[in-house]
Motif scaffolding. Structure first.
Motif, mmCIF file in Angstrom:
data_model
loop_
_atom_site.group_PDB
_atom_site.id
_atom_site.type_symbol
_atom_site.label_atom_id
_atom_site.label_comp_id
_atom_site.label_asym_id
_atom_site.label_seq_id
_atom_site.Cartn_x
_atom_site.Cartn_y
_atom_site.Cartn_z
ATOM 1 N N ASP A 17 31.660 19.137 30.790
ATOM 2 C CA ASP A 17 33.026 18.821 31.220
ATOM 3 C C ASP A 17 33.325 17.325 31.191
ATOM 4 O O ASP A 17 34.463 16.917 31.021
ATOM 5 C CB ASP A 17 33.272 19.351 32.627
ATOM 6 N N ILE A 18 32.303 16.523 31.392
ATOM 7 C CA ILE A 18 32.440 15.067 31.322
ATOM 8 C C ILE A 18 31.352 14.543 30.397
ATOM 9 O O ILE A 18 30.182 14.888 30.545
ATOM 10 C CB ILE A 18 32.279 14.398 32.707
ATOM 11 N N GLU A 19 31.771 13.726 29.449
ATOM 12 C CA GLU A 19 30.801 13.110 28.550
ATOM 13 C C GLU A 19 30.968 11.600 28.623
ATOM 14 O O GLU A 19 32.073 11.085 28.448
ATOM 15 C CB GLU A 19 31.022 13.599 27.120
ATOM 16 N N ASN A 143 28.989 2.512 34.430
ATOM 17 C CA ASN A 143 27.587 2.240 34.122
ATOM 18 C C ASN A 143 26.656 3.244 34.805
ATOM 19 O O ASN A 143 25.695 3.699 34.215
ATOM 20 C CB ASN A 143 27.204 0.808 34.504
ATOM 21 N N LEU A 144 26.959 3.589 36.048
ATOM 22 C CA LEU A 144 26.152 4.574 36.762
ATOM 23 C C LEU A 144 26.249 5.937 36.085
ATOM 24 O O LEU A 144 25.247 6.644 35.916
ATOM 25 C CB LEU A 144 26.584 4.680 38.229
ATOM 26 N N LEU A 145 27.453 6.324 35.688
ATOM 27 C CA LEU A 145 27.639 7.594 34.989
ATOM 28 C C LEU A 145 26.885 7.596 33.666
ATOM 29 O O LEU A 145 26.246 8.594 33.299
ATOM 30 C CB LEU A 145 29.122 7.855 34.731
ATOM 31 N N TYR A 146 26.944 6.487 32.957
ATOM 32 C CA TYR A 146 26.258 6.393 31.662
ATOM 33 C C TYR A 146 24.753 6.524 31.836
ATOM 34 O O TYR A 146 24.085 7.239 31.089
ATOM 35 C CB TYR A 146 26.615 5.083 30.971
ATOM 36 N N LYS A 147 24.203 5.854 32.835
ATOM 37 C CA LYS A 147 22.752 5.924 33.080
ATOM 38 C C LYS A 147 22.324 7.326 33.481
ATOM 39 O O LYS A 147 21.234 7.773 33.157
ATOM 40 C CB LYS A 147 22.353 4.916 34.155
ATOM 41 N N GLU A 148 23.193 8.013 34.223
ATOM 42 C CA GLU A 148 22.876 9.360 34.659
ATOM 43 C C GLU A 148 22.758 10.290 33.470
ATOM 44 O O GLU A 148 21.966 11.152 33.347
ATOM 45 C CB GLU A 148 23.977 9.859 35.604
#
Length: 148
Positions: A17-19, A143-148
């Motif tokens: 759902d989120i990329e 950045n946190l979302l990307y690292k996750e």
């Protein structure tokens, strides 16, 4: 003969759902686009957020050009017409693609009125600068979302 603006659907079979991806990963996807030219006007049926981390980015939304500097973000809502420019090849950043059904489901559970710009692009500019964000840096969250 007049041509319709291509509509790009969110393909649930290919992504969650989120990329969240870097601009270089996004560029790889843009190169593989089969049903439209990402550098020409098209309408998306999902939400897109582009956040610059280095360099500058020009992007067209509803036939108007916007320029983003480091730390700035641009929001492209479902059903808006937009297109990429070649400047994305020289910028670094993070792209967030969100399925519209996911946004509709969870938006109303949030007290964050700032999310309204994703739904009603008539209430303000689709861009937000690093200075406008102040201590609520969207870049940190991205950045946190990307690292996750």
């Amino acid at each position: 003969m007049e041509k319709d603006i291509p509509k790009i659907k969110f393909d649930k079979h290919l992504r969650p759902d989120i990329e969240v991806m870097s601009f270089s990963q996004l560029l790889d996807k843009l190169k593989k686009a089969k049903h439209h030219n990402p550098y020409k006007a098209h309408k998306i049926e999902f939400h897109l957020i582009l956040i610059t981390t280095k360099g500058t980015l020009s992007h067209f939304v509803d036939f108007k050009s916007y320029k983003l500097k480091e730390g700035g973000a641009i929001f492209v809502a479902q059903n808006q017409v937009h297109h990429f420019t070649k400047s994305i090849q020289n910028a670094e950043g993070i792209s967030i693609v969100i399925d519209s059904s996911f946004m509709e489901k969870y938006h109303f559970l949030s007290d964050n009125i700032k999310l309204n710009r994703l739904f009603n692009y008539h209430i303000g500019s689709p861009t937000i600068t690093k200075s406008e964000m102040g201590k609520d840096s969207f870049l940190d969250i991205a950045n946190l979302l990307y690292k996750e």
